[in-house]
Motif scaffolding. Structure first.
Motif, short mmCIF file in Angstrom:
data_model
loop_
_atom_site.label_atom_id
_atom_site.label_comp_id
_atom_site.label_asym_id
_atom_site.label_seq_id
_atom_site.Cartn_x
_atom_site.Cartn_y
_atom_site.Cartn_z
N GLN A 168 -21.59 -27.09 1.05
CA GLN A 168 -22.62 -27.92 1.67
C GLN A 168 -22.83 -27.62 3.15
O GLN A 168 -23.72 -28.19 3.77
CB GLN A 168 -22.28 -29.39 1.47
N ASP A 169 -22.02 -26.75 3.72
CA ASP A 169 -22.18 -26.36 5.12
C ASP A 169 -23.33 -25.37 5.22
O ASP A 169 -23.27 -24.26 4.67
CB ASP A 169 -20.88 -25.73 5.63
N ASP A 170 -24.40 -25.74 5.92
CA ASP A 170 -25.59 -24.90 6.01
C ASP A 170 -25.52 -23.88 7.15
O ASP A 170 -26.44 -23.07 7.31
CB ASP A 170 -26.84 -25.76 6.21
N SER A 171 -24.44 -23.90 7.93
CA SER A 171 -24.35 -23.00 9.09
C SER A 171 -24.10 -21.55 8.71
O SER A 171 -24.83 -20.66 9.16
CB SER A 171 -23.27 -23.48 10.06
N PRO A 172 -23.08 -21.23 7.91
CA PRO A 172 -22.80 -19.81 7.61
C PRO A 172 -23.76 -19.24 6.57
O PRO A 172 -24.42 -19.98 5.83
CB PRO A 172 -21.36 -19.84 7.09
N SER A 173 -23.81 -17.92 6.50
CA SER A 173 -24.58 -17.24 5.47
C SER A 173 -23.89 -17.42 4.13
O SER A 173 -22.71 -17.80 4.06
CB SER A 173 -24.69 -15.74 5.79
N VAL A 174 -24.61 -17.10 3.06
CA VAL A 174 -24.03 -17.27 1.73
C VAL A 174 -22.85 -16.32 1.53
O VAL A 174 -21.87 -16.66 0.86
CB VAL A 174 -25.10 -17.08 0.64
N THR A 175 -22.88 -15.11 2.13
CA THR A 175 -21.75 -14.19 2.00
C THR A 175 -20.53 -14.71 2.75
O THR A 175 -19.39 -14.57 2.27
CB THR A 175 -22.12 -12.79 2.51
N ASP A 176 -20.74 -15.33 3.90
CA ASP A 176 -19.62 -15.91 4.64
C ASP A 176 -19.04 -17.11 3.89
O ASP A 176 -17.82 -17.35 3.92
CB ASP A 176 -20.06 -16.34 6.04
N LYS A 177 -19.91 -17.86 3.23
CA LYS A 177 -19.43 -18.98 2.41
C LYS A 177 -18.54 -18.47 1.29
O LYS A 177 -17.50 -19.06 0.99
CB LYS A 177 -20.61 -19.75 1.79
N MET A 178 -18.96 -17.38 0.66
CA MET A 178 -18.16 -16.80 -0.42
C MET A 178 -16.78 -16.39 0.07
O MET A 178 -15.76 -16.62 -0.57
CB MET A 178 -18.86 -15.59 -1.02
N LYS A 179 -16.75 -15.74 1.23
CA LYS A 179 -15.49 -15.29 1.79
C LYS A 179 -14.58 -16.49 2.07
O LYS A 179 -13.38 -16.48 1.74
CB LYS A 179 -15.73 -14.48 3.06
N SER A 180 -15.13 -17.52 2.68
CA SER A 180 -14.34 -18.73 2.98
C SER A 180 -13.84 -19.38 1.69
O SER A 180 -12.69 -19.83 1.62
CB SER A 180 -15.19 -19.74 3.76
N PHE A 181 -14.70 -19.39 0.68
CA PHE A 181 -14.33 -19.99 -0.60
C PHE A 181 -13.18 -19.23 -1.26
O PHE A 181 -12.20 -19.83 -1.71
CB PHE A 181 -15.55 -20.02 -1.53
#
Length: 205
Positions: A74-87
């Protein structure tokens, strides 16, 4: 959180640690009660059986993990690829202490609990990645011709493979470096030209 809730949480946290490192067959609720310094009657008031405790421990673990996942998604700040990495790094952190032999013990001793564990794992881990790939495809970042389920499973299996000690021992890299390289390779094949342009330009969306 009242006293009863705190006690239940304390039991669950201890049980999760024991189940994850020792296994189901090698522990007993009587031993849990002793090590938690409580009477058996008090312990059984919260969890009448070891199997019931296992199911509760699985749900408590995944409920907590699901909350963490939602905060990433739900964090709209990072890109979708950065979200994947964090996940994926969050997945590794959460599941890092879970031994393969322990999971196999669950499967043999309590197949219903194993099936429940696997169902929640697939729904949260694979389901979240599928959602991210679908989101990225809509945004023009990821290729729409790649089935999200396929690429999600490839990514999960690749990261899991890096966890094996013999893989790390045979490489000149640590886990962090290998994760970065594998993640980059899979992402490179999944990105559209627009996605590469955004990535190279440092765009966040």
């Amino acid at each position: 959180m009242d006293k009863s809730d705190k006690m239940r949480k304390r039991i669950l946290q201890y049980a999760q640690q024991q189940f994850a490192t020792i296994g189901y067959s090698q522990v007993s609720t009587a031993k849990f009660a002793s090590e938690l310094k409580m009477s058996k009657s008090t312990f059984y008031k919260y969890f009448p059986s070891k199997e019931e405790l296992l199911f509760a421990a699985i749900d408590d673990f995944y409920d907590s993990f699901e909350q963490e996942v939602q905060s990433i998604v739900q964090d709209d700040s990072p890109s979708v690829t950065d979200k994947m990495k964090s996940f994926l790094l969050a997945v590794r952190r959460r599941f890092g202490q879970l031994h393969v032999s322990v999971v196999e013990d669950f499967r043999r001793a309590v197949p219903e609990a194993y099936a429940h564990l696997e169902e929640r794992r697939r729904r949260i881990i694979t389901g979240t990645l599928i959602g991210m790939f679908e989101q990225g495809a809509k945004e023009g970042v990821f290729r729409s011709d790649l089935p999200p389920l396929l690429i999600a499973n490839v990514l999960v299996q690749a990261v899991q493979h890096l966890e094996h000690p013999e893989v790390i021992d045979g490489m000149a890299y640590g886990f962090a470096d290998m994760f970065h390289h594998v993640f980059s390779i899979i992402m490179e094949g999944s990105l559209t030209e627009e996605g590469r342009r955004r990535l190279e330009g440092g765009g966040t969306k």
